[in-house]
Motif scaffolding. Structure first.
Motif, PDB file in Angstrom:
ATOM      1  N   ARG A  16      -0.569  12.286 -30.919  1.00 26.77           N
ATOM      2  CA  ARG A  16       0.733  12.900 -30.633  1.00 26.77           C
ATOM      3  C   ARG A  16       1.792  12.418 -31.622  1.00 26.77           C
ATOM      4  O   ARG A  16       2.646  13.195 -32.063  1.00 26.77           O
TER       5      ARG A  16
ATOM      6  N   ARG B 147       9.240   4.866 -24.354  1.00 23.98           N
ATOM      7  CA  ARG B 147       8.177   4.910 -23.343  1.00 23.98           C
ATOM      8  C   ARG B 147       8.524   5.843 -22.175  1.00 23.98           C
ATOM      9  O   ARG B 147       8.247   5.542 -21.016  1.00 23.98           O
TER      10      ARG B 147
ATOM     11  N   LEU C 220       9.052   8.761 -27.024  1.00 27.69           N
ATOM     12  CA  LEU C 220       7.867   7.919 -27.139  1.00 27.69           C
ATOM     13  C   LEU C 220       8.254   6.460 -27.378  1.00 27.69           C
ATOM     14  O   LEU C 220       7.676   5.543 -26.785  1.00 27.69           O
TER      15      LEU C 220
ATOM     16  N   GLN D  53      -2.313   9.109 -27.797  1.00 26.37           N
ATOM     17  CA  GLN D  53      -0.926   8.826 -28.156  1.00 26.37           C
ATOM     18  C   GLN D  53      -0.750   8.806 -29.672  1.00 26.37           C
ATOM     19  O   GLN D  53       0.268   9.272 -30.199  1.00 26.37           O
TER      20      GLN D  53
END
Length: 243
Positions: free
Chosen positions: A227, A119, A116, A224
């Motif tokens: 998550r 990216r 994450l 996001q």
């Protein structure tokens, strides 16, 4: 007693916020706070009752989204795994298994958080009844060993890239069902003492407040952000199993 009640309420509030936001981890967060100052025989019934309340409230919020055939498969296979977990707890290999699961959670969540940060798109794995059954059974084993039934399904949901609401619609009713089963076992074994029931009762306002805060946070979190919260709690769960 009142000092214990305040501590239990504070721990339950923090854990309820986490569970309300991510859909799981109540037991692990609360246990990480309470087990430092209270014996497991007293902590276990408080945690099970608290988790059952929090997850039942969360289940109402996602009721229309529950995939009932898949949920039943998880519950049935997890129930079959609980006796094996209890046997492992009694015969010795439980600590090594718990540590192995903790290491898996730490490695997985750390790897996914790194992706994450860089990216990178998360890898996705297709589900299927056989794989769901294996995850459910393994969760039942871990539940029998230490009452931690939500971590593996949460990791499995993340691996598949399930949307937040679909994730919660699997985790919360599954955990609620397993805690209901666990509470029966604790009652039969005599763990629901007057002190445990009093502490659990006094913690209800904190449970309700924490769940409300967590659900509010969930509603404003982008996918996001959800998550990141899920992976962060998986990392915390893994570390708690290793300590």
């Amino acid at each position: 007693m009142w000092a214990d009640a305040l501590l239990v309420s504070a721990g339950c509030f923090v854990a309820a916020v986490c569970a309300g936001m991510a859909g799981f981890a109540f037991v692990m967060v609360a246990a990480g706070i309470l087990l430092h100052v209270m014996p497991p025989s007293l902590t276990a019934p408080v945690l099970v009752i608290g988790s059952l309340i929090v997850q039942s409230i969360g289940t109402r919020a996602v009721w229309p989204d529950i995939a009932w055939p898949r949920l039943r498969l998880f519950v049935v296979t997890a129930t079959l795994g609980v006796p094996l977990g209890l046997w492992m707890l009694a015969t010795g290999p439980a600590p090594a298994i718990v540590a192995g699961v903790g290491a898996l959670l730490v490695v997985y969540s750390g790897y996914m958080l790194a992706r994450l940060a860089l990216r990178m798109a998360p890898p996705q794995v297709a589900n299927g009844p056989a794989r769901d059954a294996a995850v459910g059974f393994a969760s039942g084993i871990l539940g029998g060993i230490g009452g931690v039934v939500g971590a593996l399904p949460a990791m499995w949901a993340d691996i598949q890239g399930m949307p937040p609401r679909e994730t919660r619609a699997l985790l919360q009713p599954f955990i609620a069902a397993m805690q209901a089963i666990t509470s029966v076992g604790l009652a039969v074994a005599g763990f629901f003492t007057a002190e445990a029931l009093l502490l659990a009762t006094l913690s209800v306002p904190a449970l309700l407040a924490g769940t409300w805060v967590g659900l509010r946070a969930y509603r404003v979190l982008p996918a996001q952000g959800f998550r990141v919260a899920l992976l962060g709690l998986l990392l915390l769960s893994g570390l708690s199993l290793l300590v």
